[in-house]
Design an enzyme around this catalytic site. Structure first.
Site, PDB file in Angstrom:
ATOM      1  N   SER A 121      86.284  59.754 137.013  1.00  0.00           N
ATOM      2  CA  SER A 121      85.574  58.887 137.947  1.00  0.00           C
ATOM      3  C   SER A 121      86.506  58.305 138.991  1.00  0.00           C
ATOM      4  O   SER A 121      86.049  57.784 139.988  1.00  0.00           O
ATOM      5  CB  SER A 121      84.821  57.777 137.211  1.00  0.00           C
ATOM      6  OG  SER A 121      85.613  57.233 136.211  1.00  0.00           O
ATOM      7  N   HIS A 142      80.641  64.642 137.855  1.00  0.00           N
ATOM      8  CA  HIS A 142      80.762  63.242 137.438  1.00  0.00           C
ATOM      9  C   HIS A 142      79.434  62.698 136.923  1.00  0.00           C
ATOM     10  O   HIS A 142      78.509  62.455 137.695  1.00  0.00           O
ATOM     11  CB  HIS A 142      81.265  62.404 138.631  1.00  0.00           C
ATOM     12  CG  HIS A 142      81.510  60.964 138.279  1.00  0.00           C
ATOM     13  ND1 HIS A 142      81.234  59.929 139.128  1.00  0.00           N
ATOM     14  CD2 HIS A 142      82.010  60.389 137.145  1.00  0.00           C
ATOM     15  CE1 HIS A 142      81.550  58.783 138.546  1.00  0.00           C
ATOM     16  NE2 HIS A 142      82.008  59.027 137.346  1.00  0.00           N
ATOM     17  N   GLU A 154      77.233  63.713 140.033  1.00  0.00           N
ATOM     18  CA  GLU A 154      77.867  64.023 141.315  1.00  0.00           C
ATOM     19  C   GLU A 154      78.629  65.339 141.165  1.00  0.00           C
ATOM     20  O   GLU A 154      79.473  65.467 140.266  1.00  0.00           O
ATOM     21  CB  GLU A 154      78.836  62.904 141.707  1.00  0.00           C
ATOM     22  CG  GLU A 154      78.124  61.598 141.982  1.00  0.00           C
ATOM     23  CD  GLU A 154      79.070  60.425 142.243  1.00  0.00           C
ATOM     24  OE1 GLU A 154      78.670  59.529 142.995  1.00  0.00           O
ATOM     25  OE2 GLU A 154      80.182  60.396 141.687  1.00  0.00           O
ATOM     26  N   ASN A 192      80.373  55.088 142.999  1.00  0.00           N
ATOM     27  CA  ASN A 192      81.357  54.008 142.869  1.00  0.00           C
ATOM     28  C   ASN A 192      81.833  53.499 144.222  1.00  0.00           C
ATOM     29  O   ASN A 192      82.293  52.366 144.338  1.00  0.00           O
ATOM     30  CB  ASN A 192      82.546  54.454 142.015  1.00  0.00           C
ATOM     31  CG  ASN A 192      82.178  54.454 140.545  1.00  0.00           C
ATOM     32  OD1 ASN A 192      81.208  53.816 140.135  1.00  0.00           O
ATOM     33  ND2 ASN A 192      82.940  55.179 139.749  1.00  0.00           N
TER      34      ASN A 192
HETATM   35  P1  NAI Z   1      86.613  58.077 125.429  1.00  0.00           P
HETATM   36  O1  NAI Z   1      87.887  57.333 125.236  1.00  0.00           O
HETATM   37  O2  NAI Z   1      85.368  57.556 124.818  1.00  0.00           O
HETATM   38  O3  NAI Z   1      86.814  59.582 124.921  1.00  0.00           O
HETATM   39  C1  NAI Z   1      87.895  60.389 125.284  1.00  0.00           C
HETATM   40  C2  NAI Z   1      88.103  61.428 124.172  1.00  0.00           C
HETATM   41  O4  NAI Z   1      89.045  62.378 124.660  1.00  0.00           O
HETATM   42  C3  NAI Z   1      88.680  60.856 122.887  1.00  0.00           C
HETATM   43  O5  NAI Z   1      87.881  61.258 121.798  1.00  0.00           O
HETATM   44  C4  NAI Z   1      90.087  61.438 122.813  1.00  0.00           C
HETATM   45  O6  NAI Z   1      90.499  61.699 121.494  1.00  0.00           O
HETATM   46  C5  NAI Z   1      89.928  62.713 123.586  1.00  0.00           C
HETATM   47  N1  NAI Z   1      91.174  63.229 124.192  1.00  0.00           N
HETATM   48  C6  NAI Z   1      92.143  62.526 124.807  1.00  0.00           C
HETATM   49  N2  NAI Z   1      93.084  63.357 125.265  1.00  0.00           N
HETATM   50  C7  NAI Z   1      92.698  64.614 124.941  1.00  0.00           C
HETATM   51  C8  NAI Z   1      93.260  65.912 125.166  1.00  0.00           C
HETATM   52  N3  NAI Z   1      94.408  66.075 125.816  1.00  0.00           N
HETATM   53  N4  NAI Z   1      92.570  66.974 124.713  1.00  0.00           N
HETATM   54  C9  NAI Z   1      91.388  66.827 124.058  1.00  0.00           C
HETATM   55  N5  NAI Z   1      90.847  65.622 123.794  1.00  0.00           N
HETATM   56  C10 NAI Z   1      91.484  64.535 124.251  1.00  0.00           C
HETATM   57  O7  NAI Z   1      86.459  58.241 127.024  1.00  0.00           O
HETATM   58  P2  NAI Z   1      85.112  58.377 127.882  1.00  0.00           P
HETATM   59  O8  NAI Z   1      84.610  57.028 128.215  1.00  0.00           O
HETATM   60  O9  NAI Z   1      84.212  59.359 127.246  1.00  0.00           O
HETATM   61  O10 NAI Z   1      85.704  58.971 129.257  1.00  0.00           O
HETATM   62  C11 NAI Z   1      86.141  60.301 129.367  1.00  0.00           C
HETATM   63  C12 NAI Z   1      86.310  60.670 130.830  1.00  0.00           C
HETATM   64  O11 NAI Z   1      85.088  60.443 131.522  1.00  0.00           O
HETATM   65  C13 NAI Z   1      87.366  59.882 131.593  1.00  0.00           C
HETATM   66  O12 NAI Z   1      87.953  60.726 132.542  1.00  0.00           O
HETATM   67  C14 NAI Z   1      86.552  58.802 132.279  1.00  0.00           C
HETATM   68  O13 NAI Z   1      87.171  58.315 133.430  1.00  0.00           O
HETATM   69  C15 NAI Z   1      85.289  59.578 132.624  1.00  0.00           C
HETATM   70  N6  NAI Z   1      84.094  58.773 132.819  1.00  0.00           N
HETATM   71  C16 NAI Z   1      83.794  57.728 131.973  1.00  0.00           C
HETATM   72  C17 NAI Z   1      82.645  56.981 132.159  1.00  0.00           C
HETATM   73  C18 NAI Z   1      82.317  55.852 131.232  1.00  0.00           C
HETATM   74  O14 NAI Z   1      81.464  55.026 131.602  1.00  0.00           O
HETATM   75  N7  NAI Z   1      82.895  55.755 130.051  1.00  0.00           N
HETATM   76  C19 NAI Z   1      81.724  57.273 133.267  1.00  0.00           C
HETATM   77  C20 NAI Z   1      82.081  58.423 134.043  1.00  0.00           C
HETATM   78  C21 NAI Z   1      83.241  59.111 133.838  1.00  0.00           C
END
Ligand code: NAI
Length: 506
Positions: A121, A142, A154, A192
């Site tokens: 994001s 996104h 997006e 955003n």
């Molecule tokens: P989260 O922290 O809930 O989940 C991330 C997961 O990725 C974890 O389970 C972790 O173990 C895993 N992980 C980390 N590094 C890794 C790797 N190298 N290989 C495989 N798995 C790996 O994070 P969330 O909230 O789901 O966000 C994920 C992405 O989505 C980020 O880039 C964030 O910026 C984006 N995003 C998040 C939003 C939100 O509201 N939470 C909205 C839109 C985008």
């Protein structure tokens, strides 16, 4: 219709990854979930399976459909397991280097025709793609949290993305039941970026002492129809997320004044007062419920003086009719009598400036915000100037509350609360169109679905009249001498010749 991608991998089984996996499996694709934490995959599958079971209990999915969905959501134990996938969606930690090295690894494993996308994001899609052999096959995708409910995505083209890839991703989004919008790779993309106006301007209003945050929330909910006031929204999103988004977009746009952060959120973040999740943000929370300070009562006044309305008031005829309906005694002379309550309704200017320019007695001058039609709002907003007498302020408050409508009285500020916030939102939206980040139609779709605004910013601008909003912005610029209010050329040109804000030149 054949699926745009029948074999899909999701990397990162957190909040976002599991949501994307759910809707992709529902669309009929075979989905593999991968995460460096093996237990995260199991937890995510369990959570999605539970969602489907609940939908079945409610009769929204058949047992057969649920069994089908479950059979299509698999776990993967290594990146090698994903070799056959046509699409890989990355939703891992928001770190550029980690994302880049993951995609470099994936390119080695997957077929050259595979499409790779990131759910980032805040990072640049082009920057992530820089490490890749096949940047044309790479894009941003996104989604918003929670993915199954937030039905917009997006589709972001980096500098080298093949437009056919974006088209295919858009088709797949529709097959998953989502609405795709196309965006250029720019800070904050559409949602955003467009969302910067609301909270940022509200923070500035609080920091000027014009009104407290609870009053600002009430005004924006009741006058414009926002579901949540900006401070309720900050509390829900939490400042440990939103303050960083504000700072990141501001710096990525090289300190563009429109996006300037505010010390209020920096200080609250430093103090750990970040929002509902910790029990205290702008509001305190008891058992999950916000403790909202009571509204000041309507003052009891013995009599209401005759009212004189400035000839330059916005929506003057409507205001006169309203005063008549409220039973006011209206003066019709060229200037107010010595006892008259003097009403002004400026666009953008503050009450003090108007009183001076129109040679009115500031002690008896009160302003009312007439940007919106009175009939479309649930609250009236009055503003005093530093010299306004308490009896005149109270008389105006009591008069405008006579029919039971809520009234807020704020301190003097260029443009009242609603004018400042709405003009800022429409101006930033216009500038997104000016920069050709997306089409006006996609902007409206992204904002209504992604931010749940009562209507798209351009539609709001058209409804209020681009010329009225330009008047607000030009006058705010004069009052504050601040370039953040300079109108976007998109808004200025369309306002000047009376065109719709949705109008594109080519
Ligand atoms: P989260 O922290 O809930 O989940 C991330 C997961 O990725 C974890 O389970 C972790 O173990 C895993 N992980 C980390 N590094 C890794 C790797 N190298 N290989 C495989 N798995 C790996 O994070 P969330 O909230 O789901 O966000 C994920 C992405 O989505 C980020 O880039 C964030 O910026 C984006 N995003 C998040 C939003 C939100 O509201 N939470 C909205 C839109 C985008």
């Amino acid at each position: 219709m054949t699926l745009a991608f029948s074999k899909v991998a999701i990397i990162g089984a957190g909040a976002m990854g599991r949501g994307i996996a759910q809707i992709a499996a529902q669309a009929g694709s075979q989905v593999w979930l991968y995460d460096t934490q093996a237990e995260a995959i199991q937890k995510a599958r369990d959570a999605v399976f539970q969602q489907w079971d609940k939908l079945q209990e409610k009769g929204r999915l058949s047992a057969e459909a649920v069994a089908g969905h479950k059979s299509r959501l698999l776990g993967a134990t290594s990146l090698q397991d994903l070799a056959e996938c046509e699409l890989v969606v990355e939703a891992i930690v928001e770190k550029l280097d980690i994302k880049k090295s993951l995609f470099t690894e994936l390119e080695k494993v997957l077929a050259p025709t595979a499409v790779l996308v990131t759910n980032t994001s805040s990072l640049s899609v082009t920057a992530i793609a820089a490490a890749l052999q096949r940047p044309a096959q790479f894009a941003g995708y996104h989604f918003f949290n929670p993915v199954p409910l937030m039905k917009v995505v997006e589709v972001i083209a980096g500098l080298k993305t093949d437009p056919a890839v974006c088209q295919r991703l858009s088709d797949f989004a529709r097959q998953m039941g989502h609405t795709p919008v196309q965006a250029q790779d720019t800070p904050g993309f559409i949602v955003n970026h467009a969302g910067r106006g609301y909270g940022t301007e509200a923070l500035r209003i609080v920091s000027e002492g014009v009104a407290d945050f609870a009053t600002i929330d009430r005004i924006l909910r009741d006058q414009v129809g926002f579901k949540l006031g900006p401070f309720e929204l900050f509390d829900l999103t939490a400042l440990d997320v939103s303050h960083h988004v504000i700072e990141s977009i501001y710096h990525q746009y090289y300190e563009e004044p429109r996006y300037r952060p505010n010390v209020i959120t920096a200080q609250r973040l430093a103090g750990g007062v970040v929002g509902k999740k910790v029990g205290e943000g702008f509001y305190k929370y008891v058992d999950g419920a916000a403790q909202v300070p009571a509204e000041p009562p309507v003052p009891v006044v013995e009599s209401i003086p005759p009212v004189w309305v400035s000839p330059r008031a916005a929506r003057r005829m409507e205001l006169l009719q309203l005063l008549k309906d409220l039973g006011a005694k209206i003066e019709t002379g060229a200037s107010p009598s010595p006892e008259a309550l003097t009403l002004v309704a400026p666009l953008g200017f503050d009450i003090t400036t108007v009183a001076v320019v129109e040679r009115l007695d500031p002690a008896r001058t009160v302003g009312i915000d007439m940007l919106f039609e009175d009939s479309s709002t649930k609250r009236r907003v009055l503003a005093t100037n530093p010299a306004t007498r308490a009896d005149m302020r109270d008389a105006a408050h009591a008069l405008f509350a006579r029919d039971g409508k809520a009234v807020s009285v704020i301190r003097d500020s260029g443009g009242f609360v609603t004018q400042r916030v709405v003009a800022t939102i429409v101006n930033i939206a216009s500038d997104i169109c000016q920069q050709r980040i997306c089409s006006p139609q996609d902007l409206e779709t992204a904002v209504t679905l992604g931010l749940a605004y009562p209507m798209g910013p351009l539609a709001m601008g058209n409804r209020l009249g681009p010329d009225s909003l330009l008047e607000v912005l030009f006058n705010l610029q004069t009052v504050y001498g601040d370039p953040r209010y300079r109108p976007s050329p998109w808004l200025r040109r369309r306002g000047a010749i009376g065109l719709s804000l949705m109008h594109t030149e080519d």
